[in-house]
Design a protein around this motif. Structure first.
Motif, PDB file in Angstrom:
ATOM      1  N   GLU A 168       0.812  -0.938  -0.071  1.00  0.00           N
ATOM      2  CA  GLU A 168       0.165   0.781  -0.411  1.00  0.00           C
ATOM      3  C   GLU A 168       0.584   1.369  -0.174  1.00  0.00           C
ATOM      4  OE1 GLU A 168      -0.195  -1.403   4.565  1.00  0.00           O
ATOM      5  OE2 GLU A 168       0.387  -2.172   2.212  1.00  0.00           O
ATOM      6  N   TYR A 169       1.750   1.494   0.602  1.00  0.00           N
ATOM      7  CA  TYR A 169       3.019   2.190   0.320  1.00  0.00           C
ATOM      8  C   TYR A 169       3.558   2.637  -1.044  1.00  0.00           C
ATOM      9  CZ  TYR A 169       2.003   2.315   5.248  1.00  0.00           C
ATOM     10  OH  TYR A 169       1.444   2.631   7.022  1.00  0.00           O
ATOM     11  N   LYS A 170       3.725   1.870  -2.094  1.00  0.00           N
ATOM     12  CA  LYS A 170       3.970   2.015  -2.877  1.00  0.00           C
ATOM     13  C   LYS A 170       3.374   2.524  -4.015  1.00  0.00           C
ATOM     14  CE  LYS A 170       8.052   1.367  -5.331  1.00  0.00           C
ATOM     15  NZ  LYS A 170       9.491   0.838  -4.886  1.00  0.00           N
ATOM     16  N   GLN A 180      -6.088  12.288  -4.420  1.00  0.00           N
ATOM     17  CA  GLN A 180      -5.541  13.364  -3.282  1.00  0.00           C
ATOM     18  C   GLN A 180      -4.546  11.787  -3.058  1.00  0.00           C
ATOM     19  OE1 GLN A 180      -9.100  14.296  -1.393  1.00  0.00           O
ATOM     20  NE2 GLN A 180      -9.947  11.748  -0.777  1.00  0.00           N
ATOM     21  N   TYR A 181      -4.226  12.486  -1.343  1.00  0.00           N
ATOM     22  CA  TYR A 181      -3.084  11.192  -0.813  1.00  0.00           C
ATOM     23  C   TYR A 181      -4.218   9.785  -0.278  1.00  0.00           C
ATOM     24  CZ  TYR A 181       0.926  13.967  -0.092  1.00  0.00           C
ATOM     25  OH  TYR A 181       2.327  15.255  -0.789  1.00  0.00           O
ATOM     26  N   THR A 182      -3.302   8.626  -0.451  1.00  0.00           N
ATOM     27  CA  THR A 182      -4.630   8.158   0.498  1.00  0.00           C
ATOM     28  C   THR A 182      -3.758   7.884   1.521  1.00  0.00           C
ATOM     29  OG1 THR A 182      -2.722   6.324  -0.259  1.00  0.00           O
ATOM     30  CG2 THR A 182      -4.386   6.740  -1.852  1.00  0.00           C
ATOM     31  N   ASP A 183      -4.292   7.170   2.402  1.00  0.00           N
ATOM     32  CA  ASP A 183      -4.682   7.541   3.771  1.00  0.00           C
ATOM     33  C   ASP A 183      -3.025   6.845   4.173  1.00  0.00           C
ATOM     34  OD1 ASP A 183      -6.532   7.666   4.599  1.00  0.00           O
ATOM     35  OD2 ASP A 183      -7.426   5.902   5.572  1.00  0.00           O
ATOM     36  N   ALA A 188       2.791   8.073   4.990  1.00  0.00           N
ATOM     37  CA  ALA A 188       4.641   8.476   4.899  1.00  0.00           C
ATOM     38  C   ALA A 188       4.637   9.569   4.208  1.00  0.00           C
ATOM     39  CB  ALA A 188       5.186   6.913   3.495  1.00  0.00           C
ATOM     40  N   ALA A 189       4.497  10.402   3.323  1.00  0.00           N
ATOM     41  CA  ALA A 189       4.395  11.356   2.950  1.00  0.00           C
ATOM     42  C   ALA A 189       4.620  12.713   4.680  1.00  0.00           C
ATOM     43  CB  ALA A 189       3.791  11.823   2.336  1.00  0.00           C
ATOM     44  N   ARG A 478       6.839   1.594   1.971  1.00  0.00           N
ATOM     45  CA  ARG A 478       7.159   2.993   2.805  1.00  0.00           C
ATOM     46  C   ARG A 478       8.711   3.735   2.813  1.00  0.00           C
ATOM     47  NH1 ARG A 478       4.765   4.373   8.401  1.00  0.00           N
ATOM     48  NH2 ARG A 478       5.469   6.021   8.460  1.00  0.00           N
ATOM     49  N   ILE A 479       8.524   4.228   2.349  1.00  0.00           N
ATOM     50  CA  ILE A 479       9.530   5.103   2.307  1.00  0.00           C
ATOM     51  C   ILE A 479       9.777   6.133   3.925  1.00  0.00           C
ATOM     52  CG2 ILE A 479      10.203   6.077   0.179  1.00  0.00           C
ATOM     53  CD1 ILE A 479       8.632   9.029   0.755  1.00  0.00           C
ATOM     54  N   TRP A 480      11.458   6.299   4.321  1.00  0.00           N
ATOM     55  CA  TRP A 480      11.865   6.229   5.484  1.00  0.00           C
ATOM     56  C   TRP A 480      12.741   7.266   5.643  1.00  0.00           C
ATOM     57  CZ3 TRP A 480       8.838   4.160   9.166  1.00  0.00           C
ATOM     58  CH2 TRP A 480       8.204   3.000   9.054  1.00  0.00           C
ATOM     59  N   THR A 481      12.994   8.193   6.377  1.00  0.00           N
ATOM     60  CA  THR A 481      14.179   9.041   6.275  1.00  0.00           C
ATOM     61  C   THR A 481      15.524   8.121   7.268  1.00  0.00           C
ATOM     62  OG1 THR A 481      13.982   9.743   8.628  1.00  0.00           O
ATOM     63  CG2 THR A 481      12.898  11.146   7.607  1.00  0.00           C
ATOM     64  N   GLY A 482      16.801   8.259   6.955  1.00  0.00           N
ATOM     65  CA  GLY A 482      17.893   7.886   6.909  1.00  0.00           C
ATOM     66  C   GLY A 482      17.709   7.489   8.708  1.00  0.00           C
ATOM     67  N   ALA A 483      17.267   8.475   9.602  1.00  0.00           N
ATOM     68  CA  ALA A 483      17.136   8.238  10.636  1.00  0.00           C
ATOM     69  C   ALA A 483      16.132   7.219  11.596  1.00  0.00           C
ATOM     70  CB  ALA A 483      16.471   9.893  11.567  1.00  0.00           C
ATOM     71  N   ASP A 484      14.579   7.420  10.943  1.00  0.00           N
ATOM     72  CA  ASP A 484      13.482   6.573  11.315  1.00  0.00           C
ATOM     73  C   ASP A 484      14.553   5.638  10.647  1.00  0.00           C
ATOM     74  OD1 ASP A 484      12.358   7.887  12.221  1.00  0.00           O
ATOM     75  OD2 ASP A 484      10.969   8.345   9.869  1.00  0.00           O
ATOM     76  N   ALA A 485      15.530   4.798   9.484  1.00  0.00           N
ATOM     77  CA  ALA A 485      15.486   3.216   9.475  1.00  0.00           C
ATOM     78  C   ALA A 485      16.921   2.587  10.122  1.00  0.00           C
ATOM     79  CB  ALA A 485      16.817   3.668   7.069  1.00  0.00           C
TER      80      ALA A 485
END
Length: 575
Positions: A168-170, A180-183, A188-189, A478-485
């Motif tokens: 779902e995050y792809k 519009q944005y999905t949930d 993620a954004a 799903r994308i992440w920032t490096g800190a969250d990764a």
């Protein structure tokens, strides 16, 4: 110190021109832009020799920090050509310079005239003094990421997109299938922007001696007038360029002694190039070193190339050949693999991952250093390495896959465009854009999506020492920032090239070996015949195949990611 001795061009003209006599003040003008890397061929090097290259900037500042002849650093701040992760790496480099006690001054005409001042100001706060022109503004207004959805316009044209994704995050296809944005897309954004904004607020508060609460209050009042910024402690001085340079020169001269000559200005990249030797032929003895292999742009099968419209393409043939050559070269003790890519071809990504893994298994440590973006296929290629290093704001993850196509039959019918065809095989026109997928074609699409996703997650789990379910929980595209990764176990450490080099040296047990861009062709290497496919010279950049295959031109017209199905959603330009 990272000795990137091979970044200079072999036809350098730096020996000509006036030579400075007094203490040096290194100068950097970021309004001129910064290129990701230096081109490899001599002609391009000559054509681009006046351009500033990112790694040269970093190494020039580090070299200047340790050079007693360098008395200070002055930077005209702009961040239009730098992503937030590269800004963080540059901030770390400036901190190293400041640690020697030398003055480092950032100045700007304005930090955003009508907004967009967040990143330039974020960079400036790493310096010992921040100066703004009297009429300038501080556009520290907070971050925003916007996605434009085209489905409504496409509906009016009778254009439909059929696509499948895991999971779902792809959402790279969402601009063409949603209004519009999905949930999941919004989640993620939103987290991405929140994480980056928190990093900026924390850094500004620490560097300017303010509380995070106070910084957030100031953000709510942006854009901030120059006098207001001075009174709030966001800048140290309101001054014009001539005043900035005069004061810094006086400070440097005072530190060196009143009898010292007048300080001389020199651009950081010119200073760096004057202190490194020209590249030597590969058959010459260059001594033991750590190889720096850079891979930028969308990932495709074939050979790397520079796009005539700008940007680069990461070709699997070129990158794989570089790893093979590094494995075969007894002087290469370890590899730092620099990745800046939104992804692309799943097959090409796996081929690169395999060569990185073989290099590691051959006893040569491989450390991946992520740039601004290393997601989807850009994360996949890192899975063969011993360790992954990312900046806190690197955009990474996006472990997922998508496949789809536009359906243009109704649009063509509206304008009276007809065609006819003959075929053999029920799936011969599977990716033809005239009609949508049939039931049996959707069956194959879903099989492909499930197989690629499960394999991607399995390889990530094996590389990260996790179970399939643990990686699946933080994957799903799903994308992440490096800190969250880092918190989610997708990377090993936060930092840049310097951090990756430290890890490579430690794993190789090599001490302070120099780091050299690899491969770096000498003009003589281009005259000899290639020995085999394991000769790195056999993989010089050329035109590559499109990751979208027969849909290449249509995908480009419709704005689909040029790098292919293992691509991250959108451009992710954070302002």
């Amino acid at each position: 110190m990272v000795d990137l001795a091979k970044i200079t061009d072999p036809l350098s003209l730096n020996r000509f021109g006036p030579q400075p006599k007094g203490p040096l003040v290194l100068e950097l003008d970021l309004t001129e832009g910064v290129a990701d890397e230096a081109p490899g061929d001599p002609l391009s090097q000559i054509m681009n020799r006046r351009k500033q290259h990112y790694l040269e900037v970093l190494e020039g500042i580090r070299r200047g920090a340790r050079d007693p002849e360098v008395g200070g650093l002055v930077v005209r701040v702009d961040a239009r050509s730098l992503g937030i992760a590269k800004i963080q790496e540059l901030r770390d480099t400036v901190a190293d310079f400041r640690a020697t006690g030398k003055p480092a001054v950032a100045w700007a005409d304005t930090f955003g005239e009508a907004g967009d001042g967040n990143l330039p100001y974020y960079l400036a706060t790493a310096f010992s003094r921040v100066v703004l022109s009297p009429t300038g503004l501080v556009g520290l207004s907070g971050l925003m990421s916007r996605t434009t959805f085209l489905k409504g316009a496409l509906d009016r044209l009778d254009v439909k997109f059929e696509a499948g994704a895991r999971h779902e995050y792809k959402n790279a296809i969402n601009p063409y299938t949603q209004t519009q944005y999905t949930d999941a897309h919004r989640e993620a954004a939103g987290r991405l922007v929140e994480s980056m904004n928190d990093q900026i607020v924390t850094a500004v508060a620490k560097s300017r001696g303010l509380t995070e609460e106070r910084v957030r209050e100031l953000v709510a009042t942006a854009p901030i007038l120059g006098q207001e910024a001075l009174e709030a402690g966001l800048v140290d001085q309101l001054a014009y360029r001539d005043e900035v340079y005069a004061e810094l020169n006086a400070e440097v001269r005072a530190r060196k002694g009143e009898d010292s000559p007048e300080p001389a200005l020199q651009f950081v990249t010119r200073y760096h190039r004057k202190h490194v030797p020209p590249p030597r032929p590969r058959f010459a003895d260059n001594g033991d070193h750590i190889a720096l292999i850079s891979a930028n742009g969308g990932i495709n099968l074939g050979k790397s190339r520079r796009s005539p419209l700008g940007g680069t393409v990461m070709g699997s043939d070129t990158v794989c050949a570089a790893f093979r050559a590094a494995r075969q070269d007894p002087r290469v003790r370890a590899v730092v693999f620099r990745v800046d890519s939104p992804g692309g071809s799943a097959i090409a990504s796996d081929l690169i991952r395999r060569e990185s893994q073989l290099t590691r298994e051959a006893g040569k440590p491989v450390i991946t250093s992520m740039g601004d973006v290393a997601g989807s296929g850009g994360y996949y290629v890192a899975l063969g390495s011993d360790a992954i290093v990312a900046q806190p704001a690197t955009i990474t993850g996006s472990i997922g896959v998508l496949i789809g196509k536009p359906v243009l039959g109704a649009l063509r019918e509206r304008f009276g465009i007809t065609s006819d065809s003959v075929s053999e095989g029920p799936h011969a026109g599977m990716f033809d854009t005239l009609n949508g997928f049939s039931d049996s074609e959707w069956e194959r699409i879903n099989t492909l999506l499930d197989t690629i996703y499960e394999d991607f997650v399995a390889k990530a789990a094996a590389a990260r020492g996790r179970t399939w379910d643990e990686i699946h929980a933080v994957a799903k595209g799903r994308i992440w920032t490096g800190a969250d990764a880092l918190e989610n176990g997708l990377v090993d450490e936060l930092g840049g090239v310097e951090t990756a080099v430290r890890l490579a040296r430690a794993k190789a047990g090599s001490g302070a070996l120099p780091v050299r861009v690899f491969p770096r062709a000498h003009p003589l290497d281009r005259l000899r015949q290639h020995e085999s496919s394991e000769d790195v010279a056999s993989a010089e950049p050329q035109t590559v195949l499109s990751a979208w295959g027969p849909l290449e031109h249509l995908a480009a017209r419709l704005g689909l990611p040029a790098s292919g199905p293992l691509s991250m959603p959108g451009s992710w330009e954070i302002r």
